[in-house]
Design a protein around this motif. Structure first.
Motif, PDB file in Angstrom:
ATOM      1  N   UNK A  38     -51.217 -48.877   3.206  1.00 17.26           N
ATOM      2  CA  UNK A  38     -51.988 -49.378   4.342  1.00 17.26           C
ATOM      3  C   UNK A  38     -51.083 -49.667   5.530  1.00 17.26           C
ATOM      4  N   UNK A  39     -49.926 -50.237   5.288  1.00 17.66           N
ATOM      5  CA  UNK A  39     -48.981 -50.496   6.381  1.00 17.66           C
ATOM      6  C   UNK A  39     -48.503 -49.202   7.027  1.00 17.66           C
ATOM      7  N   UNK A  40     -48.339 -48.151   6.215  1.00 14.60           N
ATOM      8  CA  UNK A  40     -47.918 -46.847   6.735  1.00 14.60           C
ATOM      9  C   UNK A  40     -48.889 -46.364   7.808  1.00 14.60           C
ATOM     10  N   UNK A  41     -50.166 -46.418   7.509  1.00 14.97           N
ATOM     11  CA  UNK A  41     -51.161 -45.931   8.461  1.00 14.97           C
ATOM     12  C   UNK A  41     -51.317 -46.860   9.661  1.00 14.97           C
ATOM     13  N   UNK A  46     -51.426 -46.798  14.540  1.00 14.09           N
ATOM     14  CA  UNK A  46     -51.978 -47.933  15.289  1.00 14.09           C
ATOM     15  C   UNK A  46     -53.441 -48.200  14.934  1.00 14.09           C
ATOM     16  N   UNK A  47     -53.829 -47.930  13.680  1.00 12.60           N
ATOM     17  CA  UNK A  47     -55.158 -48.308  13.224  1.00 12.60           C
ATOM     18  C   UNK A  47     -55.209 -49.830  13.103  1.00 12.60           C
ATOM     19  N   UNK A 164     -54.206 -36.352  21.585  1.00  9.95           N
ATOM     20  CA  UNK A 164     -53.112 -37.261  21.263  1.00  9.95           C
ATOM     21  C   UNK A 164     -53.503 -38.487  20.469  1.00  9.95           C
ATOM     22  N   UNK A 165     -54.791 -38.710  20.258  1.00  6.96           N
ATOM     23  CA  UNK A 165     -55.264 -39.860  19.488  1.00  6.96           C
ATOM     24  C   UNK A 165     -55.545 -39.452  18.047  1.00  6.96           C
ATOM     25  N   UNK A 166     -55.094 -40.236  17.068  1.00  8.58           N
ATOM     26  CA  UNK A 166     -55.292 -39.841  15.667  1.00  8.58           C
ATOM     27  C   UNK A 166     -56.762 -39.863  15.282  1.00  8.58           C
ATOM     28  N   UNK A 167     -57.187 -38.811  14.594  1.00 11.23           N
ATOM     29  CA  UNK A 167     -58.551 -38.778  14.087  1.00 11.23           C
ATOM     30  C   UNK A 167     -58.722 -39.882  13.042  1.00 11.23           C
ATOM     31  N   UNK A 192     -60.635 -46.449   4.168  1.00 12.30           N
ATOM     32  CA  UNK A 192     -61.474 -46.865   5.284  1.00 12.30           C
ATOM     33  C   UNK A 192     -60.582 -47.323   6.426  1.00 12.30           C
ATOM     34  N   UNK A 193     -60.912 -46.880   7.638  1.00 13.57           N
ATOM     35  CA  UNK A 193     -60.231 -47.345   8.842  1.00 13.57           C
ATOM     36  C   UNK A 193     -61.227 -48.154   9.663  1.00 13.57           C
TER      37      UNK A 193
END
Length: 372
Positions: A38-41, A46-47, A164-167, A192-193
């Motif tokens: 979770x920290x990785x993502x 920047x989720x 440039x924004x992560x899906x 889940x994001x």
């Protein structure tokens, strides 16, 4: 089969991290490796908040709960998608309103959404097919104008971007899959994001069976109890340990897929007389998840599949439009979905996995093109 459709790849640290998780004495959910993933993502994309789940299906079901989907609500989504996209909302009583795909890509046609809106519409669910972004500016604009929620089914779209924004990080909520067929895998698994602050606290409660147990273990409260609906959506920390080994090698894994994807494309370019090649919109930086071609008819696709199988290559078709499924066809009252039907009948997915070689890709292409 000499060449399977997919072959899971081990980076080398999966077993080491699984053993580390076992040695830690905590292998249930929300352990050390769950936090690492979770920290990785959250750090790299920047989720606002991420929660690992046992599948992308579970993450979508959490979305339906978070949005308080109830009988009478309408949810717009593409017909050309996996059943989980719809099932999560059907289980909450929603009426699914299917939207057609684009003419030049299986993604939902953003221009066709607004005409489907009614006073009962509550959410729009988009699917980033093959890791290629939908037109998110258009879709988010429609949602904002009409007070709707947007869920990104980014099952295939880890490490893919829109302008440039992560899906997965653009809609109010996003979901990912780590099934063994995906670029990054834990066998089964999802995430889940949460991008909308309104859902941050409740998402964690739903994730933990409707309790505030996670807050308790952080020392924020002196006891925990049942305060909302929820389920056991957490994966084992063993699953998370496997996933973390894959995340560490994401760029390497995607880099090899890029080489293979580009080889396919170079072989097919200029030879489109019997095939329709995929188009990547200028706003999309995809993740090389799928390479497909569309045949000129279902008969042609079936012939090509048979030809490849005789050569020892396992290729597959993909989704059958949900509006025409045995479960939903009698419930569907919408318009004809010409493009969705086209992809259902003609789309041919070709093998694409880390250990596939460039010469093997070239050989596959020669057989598809009737040159082998």
């Amino acid at each position: 089969m000499k060449i399977p459709f997919n072959r899971p790849y081990l980076t080398g640290n999966e077993e080491h991290y699984v053993n580390q998780a076992i040695s830690s004495g905590k292998i249930s959910g929300n352990g050390m490796f769950t936090q690492k993933c979770q920290n990785f993502f959250e750090k790299n994309y920047a989720f606002k908040k991420t929660l690992l789940t046992t599948s992308c299906t579970d993450a979508l079901e959490m979305c339906a709960i978070l949005l308080d989907i109830a009988p009478g609500d309408e949810v717009i989504m593409p017909a050309y998608t996996f059943v989980s996209t719809a099932n999560a909302f059907v289980m909450r009583g929603a009426q699914i309103v299917f939207c057609d795909s684009m003419y030049n890509h299986p993604n939902v046609d953003a221009e066709a959404i607004e005409v489907l809106l009614t006073p009962k519409t509550k959410a729009i669910v988009v699917v980033h097919y093959a890791g290629v972004a939908c037109d998110m500016d258009k879709i988010m604009g429609i949602a904002q104008k009409h007070g709707l929620f947007v869920v990104e089914d980014a099952a295939q779209a880890v490490n893919a971007f829109y302008k440039g924004r992560p899906l997965g990080g653009i809609g109010h909520l996003g979901t990912f899959s780590f099934h063994e067929t995906k670029n990054i895998s834990s066998g089964e698994g999802g995430m889940l994001v949460v991008n909308d602050e309104r859902f941050l606290e409740r998402a964690e409660i739903i994730w933990e069976k409707g309790t505030n147990r996670t807050a308790f273990f952080r020392g924020e409260i002196d006891k925990y109890g049942w305060i909302d609906i929820g389920s056991s959506f957490l994966p084992s920390d063993i699953t998370a340990a496997f996933l973390f080994a894959q995340l560490e090698c994401m760029e390497e894994l995607q880099g090899k897929r890029r080489i293979l994807w580009n080889t396919y494309h170079q072989e097919f370019e200029g030879k489109e007389n019997a095939f329709k090649l995929l188009e990547i919109p200028a706003y999309a930086d995809h993740n090389f998840h799928i390479y497909y071609v569309c045949c000129d008819s279902q008969k042609h696709r079936d012939y090509t599949l048979g030809r490849l199988r005789k050569n020892g290559t396992h290729a597959v078709f993909h989704y059958q439009g949900l509006h025409d499924s045995p479960f939903y066809k009698d419930k569907y009252r919408g318009r004809e979905l010409v493009n969705s039907d086209f992809y259902s009948n003609t789309l041919l997915r070709l093998p694409l996995f880390y250990e596939l070689s460039v010469p093997e890709v070239q050989n596959i292409c020669s057989f598809v093109l009737n040159e082998g």
